[in-house]
Design an enzyme around this catalytic site. Structure first.
Site: not given
Ligand code: NAD
Length: 495
Positions: A154-155, A178, A231-232, A253-254, A287, A388
Site C-alpha cells: 500500500w505504500n 493484485k 510486501g512484507g 521485494e520485502l 521499505c 521492521e
Molecule cells: P503485505 O505483505 O501485508 O501485503 C502485500 C501484498 O501481498 C498485498 O497486496 C496483500 O494482499 C498480498 N498478500 C498478503 N498475503 C498474501 C498471500 N498469502 N498470498 C498472496 N498475496 C498476499 O505488505 P503490506 O503491509 O501491504 O506492505 C508493507 C510491507 O511491504 C513492508 O514489510 C515493507 O517493507 C514492504 N515493502 C517492500 C518494498 C520493497 O521494494 N522492498 C517496497 C514497499 C513495501
C-alpha cells in the site's frame, strides 16, 4: 447498500463485479472513514483473470505484435500517465494518506518507467552461437516467460506496480495485478489508461481483494509462470512456498531495517536532514526507511540534539495540503502496530527523546497519526533495532569506529538499503563495499530511478527490479538448432 462509489475489477478488458457480488470498504486515513467500495475477489475471480491473461498471451493481437509495436504502446501509456498524473496522485493520497507533495512528484515521474522499458522492448537481441558442431546453425532467442502475477503493497501503489508492469509488458508477458486491499483504487483508474493506450484485451488485468482470498489462488494457478511480489516478509514467504510448489519464477521485494550511518566528519546539517528524510518522510512507511541511525560516539550528543530539534518542527496534518510534512499512517492496524513497537522499545529500556504517541492535535483531525518518534540508548540486540516497524520511529545506536559501524549495520536479518554520511571519499567507498545492502547512498538517502537496479540482500528479497536487469526476469531463453547437413547422420549417437 452503501452510497460510496464502487470500484469493479478489470478482467479481459471488461469492468466486472466479484463473482460472489461482495465488496469491501477502502479508507481515507486522514478522515479515518471509508471513501469507496472495492470488489472483494476470490478464487473464481483469480481463475477468470488468469484465463484471460493466458488467452491474451497465446492468441489474438498481443503475441503477433513486434517488439517495436509493444514499445510504442508502452510509450503511449507513459504519455497518458503524464496527462493524468495529478488526478492519479490525488487518488493515491486519498487511499494511503501519503503527502500529495510526494505522490504528485512520484506519479509525474512514473512515465519514465514506460518510456525506458518501451525503448528497451526492441533491444533484447538474441545471438548466434559459433557452435562447435559440423553442419549446424545455432541461435539464441528470448521469449516472454508467460503470465505474470504482480502483487503490491500500500505504500507506493502505482510506482511499485509499474516496476513490474513496464518490464513485463516490454518483454511480451501478460499480467494480472493484485494491488493491496488498502489501496486498490489507483490501479483500477490506471486500467482506463491501459485501455485508452490500445493494449489488446486480457493483456493487463486487475483483481482486488485480500491476500489469502485472492492472492493465494492467483499465485497457485497452474497457468501462471512468474510471480513478482512486493510486501512484507510473511506474505513473501507464503508466496515463495506456493510458487515453489508450481516451480514458478519469483522476484520478492520485502522489508528492511536499514542503517543510516553518520561519521564524525560528516557535514552535520546535511546528515540531520538526510536522517530525517530517511525515517520521517512518508511517515516511515517505506521499505527503505533508515530506521537505525548509527552515529559515531564523538558526535552523538550534538547530532542527536540537532536531530530532535529539527524533527520536532515537522508539520503534521492533511496530506493533501502541500505544506504538510508528515501525514497519517495508512491503516488503523498499522497505527496500532507502530504504537505497540513504541511500547516495546520503552520496555526494552530505550530512552524516548521525541514523540512516542498518536499525535492528537487539531490539525490531525480523525486521522491515524503517529508522532515522529526518536529513541536514544538503543542497542542493536533490541527488538526495536531488529524488526521492521514501518512507521516514523527512529532508533539511535552509537558506534566507535568504521569497523564497529559496519559490523552493527550488517548485524541484521535484512539488507535492503544503507546510508553513509562522510566527507572522506575513501571511507565512503570502503563502506559502500562492505555494507550488505542492495542500495547504498552516500551523502543522500531514498533515491530511486527506473535506470538503477533495486532489491534486497538477505531477508529483504530475491532478484532485482528497475534498470536493464529487470527485463531479464520476464524473459526465458531458447536455443534453436538447425541442421544444414545434406542427410541425417547415425541416429543412434547423440549429436
Ligand atoms: P503485505 O505483505 O501485508 O501485503 C502485500 C501484498 O501481498 C498485498 O497486496 C496483500 O494482499 C498480498 N498478500 C498478503 N498475503 C498474501 C498471500 N498469502 N498470498 C498472496 N498475496 C498476499 O505488505 P503490506 O503491509 O501491504 O506492505 C508493507 C510491507 O511491504 C513492508 O514489510 C515493507 O517493507 C514492504 N515493502 C517492500 C518494498 C520493497 O521494494 N522492498 C517496497 C514497499 C513495501
Amino acid at each position: 447498500m452503501s452510497n460510496l462509489p464502487c470500484y469493479q475489477m478489470f478482467i479481459d478488458g471488461e469492468w466486472v463485479a466479484a463473482e460472489s457480488g461482495e465488496q469491501f470498504e477502502t479508507f481515507d486515513p486522514y478522515a479515518g472513514r471509508p471513501w469507496a467500495m472495492v470488489a472483494r475477489g476470490a478464487k473464481a475471480d483469480a481463475d477468470k483473470a488468469v484465463t484471460a491473461a493466458y488467452s491474451a498471451l497465446k492468441t489474438g493481437a498481443w503475441p503477433m505484435l513486434k517488439a517495436t509495436q509493444r514499445g510504442a504502446l508502452l510509450r503511449r501509456l507513459g504519455d497518458l500517465i503524464a496527462r493524468d498524473a495529478d488526478r492519479l496522485a490525488e487518488i493515491e493520497v486519498r487511499d494511503n494518506g501519503k503527502l500529495l507533495a510526494e505522490m504528485g512528484a512520484q506519479v509525474r515521474y512514473l512515465p519514465q518507467w514506460y518510456y525506458y522499458y518501451g525503448g528497451l522492448a526492441d533491444k533484447i537481441e538474441g545471438s548466434v552461437i559459433p557452435i562447435d558442431k559440423a553442419d549446424t546453425f545455432n541461435f539464441v532467442r528470448y521469449e516472454p516467460v508467460g503470465v505474470v502475477v504482480a502483487i503490491t503493497p500500500w505504500n507506493s501503489p502505482l510506482l511499485l506496480a509499474s516496476w513490474k508492469i513496464a518490464p513485463a509488458l516490454a518483454a511480451g508477458c501478460t499480467i494480472v495485478l493484485k494491488p493491496s486491499e488498502h489501496t486498490s483504487a489507483s490501479a483500477l483508474e490506471f486500467c482506463k489508461l491501459v485501455q485508452e493506450a490500445g493494449f489488446p484485451k486480457g493483456v493487463f488485468n486487475v483483481v482486488t481483494g485480500f491476500g489469502p482470498e485472492i492472492g493465494e489462488p492467483l499465485v497457485a494457478h497452474p497457468d501462471v509462470a512468474k510471480v513478482a511480489f512486493t510486501g512484507g516478509e510473511i506474505g513473501g514467504q507464503k508466496v515463495y512456498e506456493s510458487a515453489a510448489r508450481g516451480l514458478k519464477a519469483v522476484t520478492l521485494e520485502l522489508g528492511g531495517k536499514s542503517p543510516n550511518i553518520v561519521f564524525n566528519d560528516a557535514v552535520m546539517d546535511d546528515a540531520v536532514k538526510g536522517v530525517i528524510s530517511g525515517i520521517f518522510a512518508a511517515s516511515g512507511q517505506t521499505c527503505i526507511a533508515g530506521s537505525r541511525l548509527l552515529v559515531q560516539k564523538s558526535i552523538e550528543r550534538e547530532f542527536t540534539e540537532k536531530l530532535v530539534a529539527l524533527a520536532s518542527t515537522a508539520r503534521l496534518g492533511n496530506p493533501m495540503s502541500l505544506d504538510t510534512q508528515v501525514g497519517p499512517i495508512t491503516t488503523r492496524q498499522q497505527q496500532d502496530k507502530v504504537l505497540g513497537y513504541i511500547e516495546i522499545a520503552k520496555n526494552e529500556g530505550a530512552k524516548l527523546a521525541l514523540g512516542g504517541g498518536p499525535a492528537d492535535r487539531s490539525e490531525c483531525g480523525d486521522g491515524w497519526f503517529v508522532e515522529p518518534t526518536i529513541f536514544t540508548g538503543v542497542n542493536n540486540r533490541m527488538r526495536i533495532a531488529r524488526e521492521e516497524v514501518f512507521g516514523p520511529v527512529l532508533s539511535v545506536i552509537p558506534f566507535e569506529d568504521d569497523k564497529d559501524a559496519i559490523a552493527i549495520a550488517n548485524d541484521s536479518p535484512y539488507g535492503l538499503a544503507a546510508g553513509v554520511w562522510t566527507t572522506d571519499i575513501k571511507r565512503a567507498i570502503r563502506s559502500s563495499e562492505r555494507l550488505e545492502a542492495g542500495s547504498v547512498w552516500v551523502n543522500t538517502y531514498r533515491a530511486v530511478s527506473y535506470m538503477s537496479p533495486f532489491g534486497g540482500y538477505k531477508r529483504s528479497g530475491l532478484g532485482r527490479e528497475n534498470g536493464q536487469d529487470a527485463i531479464w526476469s520476464y524473459l526465458q531463453t531458447k536455443s534453436v538448432w538447425i541442421s544444414t547437413a545434406d542427410s541425417i547422420p547415425n541416429p543412434f549417437i547423440m549429436r
